[in-house]
Motif scaffolding. Structure first.
Motif, PDB file in Angstrom:
ATOM      1  N   HIS A 140       0.705  -1.060   0.280  1.00 52.02           N
ATOM      2  CA  HIS A 140       0.459  -0.019  -0.405  1.00 52.02           C
ATOM      3  C   HIS A 140       0.817   1.111  -0.200  1.00 52.02           C
ATOM      4  CE1 HIS A 140      -3.478  -1.656   0.205  1.00 52.02           C
ATOM      5  NE2 HIS A 140      -2.764  -3.100   1.548  1.00 52.02           N
ATOM      6  N   LEU A 141       2.290   1.299   0.357  1.00 53.41           N
ATOM      7  CA  LEU A 141       3.233   1.919   0.281  1.00 53.41           C
ATOM      8  C   LEU A 141       3.505   2.396  -1.182  1.00 53.41           C
ATOM      9  CD1 LEU A 141       3.793   2.089   3.772  1.00 53.41           C
ATOM     10  CD2 LEU A 141       2.518   3.831   2.729  1.00 53.41           C
ATOM     11  N   SER A 182      -3.776   4.355   3.078  1.00 53.20           N
ATOM     12  CA  SER A 182      -4.091   4.053   2.027  1.00 53.20           C
ATOM     13  C   SER A 182      -5.814   3.252   2.409  1.00 53.20           C
ATOM     14  CB  SER A 182      -3.850   2.499   0.969  1.00 53.20           C
ATOM     15  OG  SER A 182      -4.431   2.941  -0.287  1.00 53.20           O
ATOM     16  N   ASP A 188      -7.569   1.382   0.309  1.00 52.55           N
ATOM     17  CA  ASP A 188      -8.015  -0.363   0.398  1.00 52.55           C
ATOM     18  C   ASP A 188      -7.444  -0.998   1.541  1.00 52.55           C
ATOM     19  OD1 ASP A 188      -6.045   0.501  -1.154  1.00 52.55           O
ATOM     20  OD2 ASP A 188      -6.118  -0.544  -2.748  1.00 52.55           O
ATOM     21  N   ASN A 189      -6.129  -0.091   2.537  1.00 55.79           N
ATOM     22  CA  ASN A 189      -6.058  -1.047   3.420  1.00 55.79           C
ATOM     23  C   ASN A 189      -7.395  -0.830   4.305  1.00 55.79           C
ATOM     24  OD1 ASN A 189      -4.127  -1.895   5.559  1.00 55.79           O
ATOM     25  ND2 ASN A 189      -2.712  -0.045   4.860  1.00 55.79           N
ATOM     26  N   GLU A 194     -12.229  10.615   2.218  1.00 54.31           N
ATOM     27  CA  GLU A 194     -11.132  10.065   1.310  1.00 54.31           C
ATOM     28  C   GLU A 194     -10.578  11.687   0.849  1.00 54.31           C
ATOM     29  OE1 GLU A 194     -10.598   7.123  -2.527  1.00 54.31           O
ATOM     30  OE2 GLU A 194     -12.739   6.905  -1.054  1.00 54.31           O
ATOM     31  N   TYR A 252       2.095   9.164  -2.408  1.00 57.87           N
ATOM     32  CA  TYR A 252       3.470   8.515  -1.424  1.00 57.87           C
ATOM     33  C   TYR A 252       4.004   7.382  -2.373  1.00 57.87           C
ATOM     34  CZ  TYR A 252       6.268   6.705   2.348  1.00 57.87           C
ATOM     35  OH  TYR A 252       6.180   6.886   3.057  1.00 57.87           O
ATOM     36  N   MET A 262      -2.294   7.711  -4.632  1.00 54.65           N
ATOM     37  CA  MET A 262      -2.909   6.709  -4.296  1.00 54.65           C
ATOM     38  C   MET A 262      -4.435   7.545  -3.879  1.00 54.65           C
ATOM     39  SD  MET A 262      -0.647   6.338  -0.884  1.00 54.65           S
ATOM     40  CE  MET A 262      -2.144   5.347  -0.310  1.00 54.65           C
ATOM     41  N   SER A 263      -5.672   6.774  -3.906  1.00 55.65           N
ATOM     42  CA  SER A 263      -6.150   7.947  -2.508  1.00 55.65           C
ATOM     43  C   SER A 263      -6.348   6.631  -1.065  1.00 55.65           C
ATOM     44  CB  SER A 263      -7.577   6.955  -3.574  1.00 55.65           C
ATOM     45  OG  SER A 263      -8.464   7.419  -2.920  1.00 55.65           O
ATOM     46  N   CYS A 264      -5.845   8.148  -0.590  1.00 54.92           N
ATOM     47  CA  CYS A 264      -6.141   7.388   1.342  1.00 54.92           C
ATOM     48  C   CYS A 264      -7.576   8.422   2.378  1.00 54.92           C
ATOM     49  CB  CYS A 264      -4.575   8.033   1.642  1.00 54.92           C
ATOM     50  SG  CYS A 264      -4.395  10.035   1.315  1.00 54.92           S
TER      51      CYS A 264
END
Length: 171
Positions: A32-33, A131, A133-134, A151, A156, A162-164
């Motif tokens: 996720h990173l 993230s 999706d995490n 969101e 990163y 990314m979407s966090c």
């Protein structure tokens, strides 16, 4: 929310933790990173962590997570100063070795790092940006008492969009 942190002890990151950082660089932990870092990136990150932990200005700290009563080093967590949406805040992030996931370690360590950030006293808020999706990291934020702000688009590592989720804890 319970404040139980008795399952873990946070210890300041030190020169001896380079091996832990390499173990935490596993593909399944870095998914996720943006994926695992190069050896050069790990050396720079380790130096940054050691320097942060030696800094007593309250700007941040990195820790190794020790699981109790086993006394096993199982991951890392920290907090650091940043500006988010024009406000000076702390950010937090963590990683737990695969064999110790799913046991509440990250949640206990996050509660402990909240206390450390509060004691440092420079900023009123602590943010986490897992993230979107995490699911496990988002669950840690929820269980540790963070408020979900929504969101957000994020980069990163730098250059990788990314979407966090933006989670905030009022210290």
């Amino acid at each position: 929310m319970t404040d139980d942190t008795s399952r873990v002890r946070l210890e300041a990151w030190s020169e001896e933790d380079a091996g832990l950082l390499r173990a935490l660089n596993a593909p399944e932990l870095m998914d996720h990173l943006g994926g695992p870092e190069t050896e050069e990136q790990l050396v720079r990150r380790h130096r940054r962590y050691v320097d942060m932990s030696a800094d007593d200005t309250g700007a941040g700290r990195m820790f190794r997570i020790v699981l109790l009563p086993e006394e096993a080093v199982v991951g890392s967590i920290g907090f650091w100063a940043r500006t988010w949406e024009g406000e000076p805040v702390y950010e937090t992030g963590w990683a737990v070795l695969p064999g110790f996931q799913g046991r509440g370690v990250a949640t206990s360590a996050t509660r402990a790092v909240i206390a450390e950030a509060r004691a440092a006293g420079l900023h009123r808020r602590l943010h986490a940006f897992p993230s979107a999706d995490n699911a496990p990291s988002n669950a840690v934020c929820r269980k540790a008492g963070f408020e979900l702000l929504g969101e957000r688009g994020f980069e990163y590592p730098p250059g990788r969009p990314m979407s966090c989720n933006d989670w905030r804890f009022d210290l």
